[in-house]
Design an enzyme around this catalytic site. Structure first.
Site, PDB file in Angstrom:
ATOM      1  N   ILE A   1      -8.712  -7.911 -22.961  1.00 46.73           N
ATOM      2  CA  ILE A   1      -8.835  -7.392 -24.354  1.00 46.73           C
ATOM      3  C   ILE A   1      -7.817  -6.105 -24.729  1.00 46.73           C
ATOM      4  O   ILE A   1      -7.279  -6.163 -25.931  1.00 46.73           O
ATOM      5  CB  ILE A   1      -9.973  -7.016 -24.912  1.00 46.73           C
ATOM      6  CG1 ILE A   1     -10.378  -7.081 -26.324  1.00 46.73           C
ATOM      7  CG2 ILE A   1     -10.521  -5.652 -24.230  1.00 46.73           C
ATOM      8  CD1 ILE A   1     -11.910  -7.063 -26.851  1.00 46.73           C
TER       9      ILE A   1
ATOM     10  N   HIS B   1     -14.262  -8.322 -11.038  1.00 44.18           N
ATOM     11  CA  HIS B   1     -13.145  -8.797 -11.839  1.00 44.18           C
ATOM     12  C   HIS B   1     -11.853  -8.520 -11.012  1.00 44.18           C
ATOM     13  O   HIS B   1     -11.697  -7.603 -10.545  1.00 44.18           O
ATOM     14  CB  HIS B   1     -13.168  -8.606 -13.296  1.00 44.18           C
ATOM     15  CG  HIS B   1     -13.114  -7.225 -13.357  1.00 44.18           C
ATOM     16  ND1 HIS B   1     -14.327  -6.451 -13.510  1.00 44.18           N
ATOM     17  CD2 HIS B   1     -12.025  -6.233 -14.079  1.00 44.18           C
ATOM     18  CE1 HIS B   1     -13.996  -5.143 -13.851  1.00 44.18           C
ATOM     19  NE2 HIS B   1     -12.900  -5.135 -14.025  1.00 44.18           N
ATOM     20  N   LEU B   2     -11.052  -9.682 -10.788  1.00 42.63           N
ATOM     21  CA  LEU B   2      -9.644  -9.271 -10.607  1.00 42.63           C
ATOM     22  C   LEU B   2      -8.659  -9.187 -11.656  1.00 42.63           C
ATOM     23  O   LEU B   2      -8.774 -10.209 -12.670  1.00 42.63           O
ATOM     24  CB  LEU B   2      -9.006 -10.697  -9.530  1.00 42.63           C
ATOM     25  CG  LEU B   2     -10.138 -10.802  -8.400  1.00 42.63           C
ATOM     26  CD1 LEU B   2      -9.186 -11.925  -7.584  1.00 42.63           C
ATOM     27  CD2 LEU B   2     -10.297  -9.736  -7.494  1.00 42.63           C
ATOM     28  N   HIS B   3      -8.080  -8.217 -11.729  1.00 37.90           N
ATOM     29  CA  HIS B   3      -6.836  -8.222 -12.883  1.00 37.90           C
ATOM     30  C   HIS B   3      -5.657  -8.752 -12.324  1.00 37.90           C
ATOM     31  O   HIS B   3      -5.332  -8.716 -11.039  1.00 37.90           O
ATOM     32  CB  HIS B   3      -6.424  -6.682 -13.234  1.00 37.90           C
ATOM     33  CG  HIS B   3      -7.618  -5.907 -13.643  1.00 37.90           C
ATOM     34  ND1 HIS B   3      -7.565  -5.401 -14.828  1.00 37.90           N
ATOM     35  CD2 HIS B   3      -8.864  -5.273 -12.919  1.00 37.90           C
ATOM     36  CE1 HIS B   3      -8.613  -4.669 -15.068  1.00 37.90           C
ATOM     37  NE2 HIS B   3      -9.266  -4.517 -13.942  1.00 37.90           N
TER      38      HIS B   3
ATOM     39  N   ASN C   1     -10.816  -2.853  -9.395  1.00 32.36           N
ATOM     40  CA  ASN C   1     -11.428  -1.534  -9.242  1.00 32.36           C
ATOM     41  C   ASN C   1     -12.798  -1.456  -8.920  1.00 32.36           C
ATOM     42  O   ASN C   1     -13.579  -2.416  -9.133  1.00 32.36           O
ATOM     43  CB  ASN C   1     -11.294  -0.909 -10.672  1.00 32.36           C
ATOM     44  CG  ASN C   1      -9.763  -0.692 -10.929  1.00 32.36           C
ATOM     45  OD1 ASN C   1      -8.968  -0.352 -10.276  1.00 32.36           O
ATOM     46  ND2 ASN C   1      -9.384  -0.963 -12.205  1.00 32.36           N
TER      47      ASN C   1
ATOM     48  N   GLY D   1     -11.391   3.823 -11.649  1.00 31.11           N
ATOM     49  CA  GLY D   1     -11.801   3.607 -13.137  1.00 31.11           C
ATOM     50  C   GLY D   1     -12.360   2.311 -13.430  1.00 31.11           C
ATOM     51  O   GLY D   1     -12.090   1.676 -14.652  1.00 31.11           O
TER      52      GLY D   1
HETATM   53  P1  AMP Z   1     -11.981  -2.096 -15.035  1.00 34.06           P
HETATM   54  O1  AMP Z   1     -11.610  -1.102 -15.924  1.00 34.06           O
HETATM   55  O2  AMP Z   1     -11.416  -2.442 -13.921  1.00 34.06           O
HETATM   56  O3  AMP Z   1     -13.652  -2.335 -14.952  1.00 34.06           O
HETATM   57  O4  AMP Z   1     -11.494  -3.415 -16.245  1.00 34.06           O
HETATM   58  C1  AMP Z   1     -12.059  -3.690 -17.142  1.00 34.06           C
HETATM   59  C2  AMP Z   1     -11.317  -4.398 -18.094  1.00 34.06           C
HETATM   60  O5  AMP Z   1     -11.925  -5.321 -18.928  1.00 34.06           O
HETATM   61  C3  AMP Z   1     -10.424  -3.563 -18.815  1.00 34.06           C
HETATM   62  O6  AMP Z   1      -8.881  -3.925 -18.638  1.00 34.06           O
HETATM   63  C4  AMP Z   1     -10.602  -3.960 -20.627  1.00 34.06           C
HETATM   64  O7  AMP Z   1      -9.490  -3.810 -21.189  1.00 34.06           O
HETATM   65  C5  AMP Z   1     -11.380  -5.290 -20.365  1.00 34.06           C
HETATM   66  N1  AMP Z   1     -12.360  -5.644 -21.176  1.00 34.06           N
HETATM   67  C6  AMP Z   1     -13.205  -4.935 -21.765  1.00 34.06           C
HETATM   68  N2  AMP Z   1     -14.163  -5.503 -22.534  1.00 34.06           N
HETATM   69  C7  AMP Z   1     -13.432  -6.820 -22.633  1.00 34.06           C
HETATM   70  C8  AMP Z   1     -13.600  -8.078 -23.480  1.00 34.06           C
HETATM   71  N3  AMP Z   1     -14.646  -8.364 -24.407  1.00 34.06           N
HETATM   72  N4  AMP Z   1     -12.963  -9.096 -23.187  1.00 34.06           N
HETATM   73  C9  AMP Z   1     -11.931  -9.388 -22.360  1.00 34.06           C
HETATM   74  N5  AMP Z   1     -11.591  -7.958 -21.666  1.00 34.06           N
HETATM   75  C10 AMP Z   1     -12.282  -6.740 -21.898  1.00 34.06           C
END
Ligand code: AMP
Ligand code: ZN
Length: 118
Positions: free
Chosen positions: A36, A105-107, A92, A98
């Site tokens: 997002i 989740h994998l980025h 992470n 962070g």
């Molecule tokens: P992390 O900081 O590694 O836990 O990554 C969490 C990620 O989730 C961040 O990059 C956010 O921008 C993303 N995120 C949070 N809420 C949503 C959502 N509703 N849809 C898509 N991505 C999201």
């Protein structure tokens, strides 16, 4: 016994389709959707449908799932056209890294040169 679902978890809700998030890829066990708040032209999250709090909670029984997560990340990179230019797969774990969403989740990041770590 590993939890399958946390009722308060955002990514459990997304993975179950409850927020109508468009999936770029969906398999039996994994979904991929756009971040997002993208940090790069390609920024996709690859998420197991089962609730796993982070990579630190993975064990040997999850080898197949981890392999599938990486395979879907690679598929996303190909479909987004960054497989030749290069991309980063990262996850992470915990506060200092962070981690803000406590569902593994994998980025998948790409589409521009990414800063080196450290
Ligand atoms: P992390 O900081 O590694 O836990 O990554 C969490 C990620 O989730 C961040 O990059 C956010 O921008 C993303 N995120 C949070 N809420 C949503 C959502 N509703 N849809 C898509 N991505 C999201
Ligand atoms: Zn969850």
């Amino acid at each position: 016994m590993v939890e399958t679902r946390d009722p308060d978890c955002l990514f459990c809700k997304i993975a179950a389709g409850e927020l109508n998030t468009p999936f770029l890829v969906e398999t039996d066990d994994v979904v991929a959707f756009a971040d997002i708040a993208p940090q790069a032209p390609t920024h996709v999250l690859v998420v197991p449908k089962r609730h796993i709090s982070s990579a630190s909670a993975l064990n040997g029984d999850d080898a197949g799932l981890l392999s599938e997560l990486v395979a879907v990340a690679n598929q996303v990179a190909k479909e987004q056209g960054v497989d030749q230019s290069g991309y980063r797969i990262l996850t992470n774990v915990g506060d200092d890294a962070g981690q803000t969403v406590h569902h593994l989740h994998l980025h998948v990041l790409g589409g521009r040169p990414l800063a080196t770590l450290g």
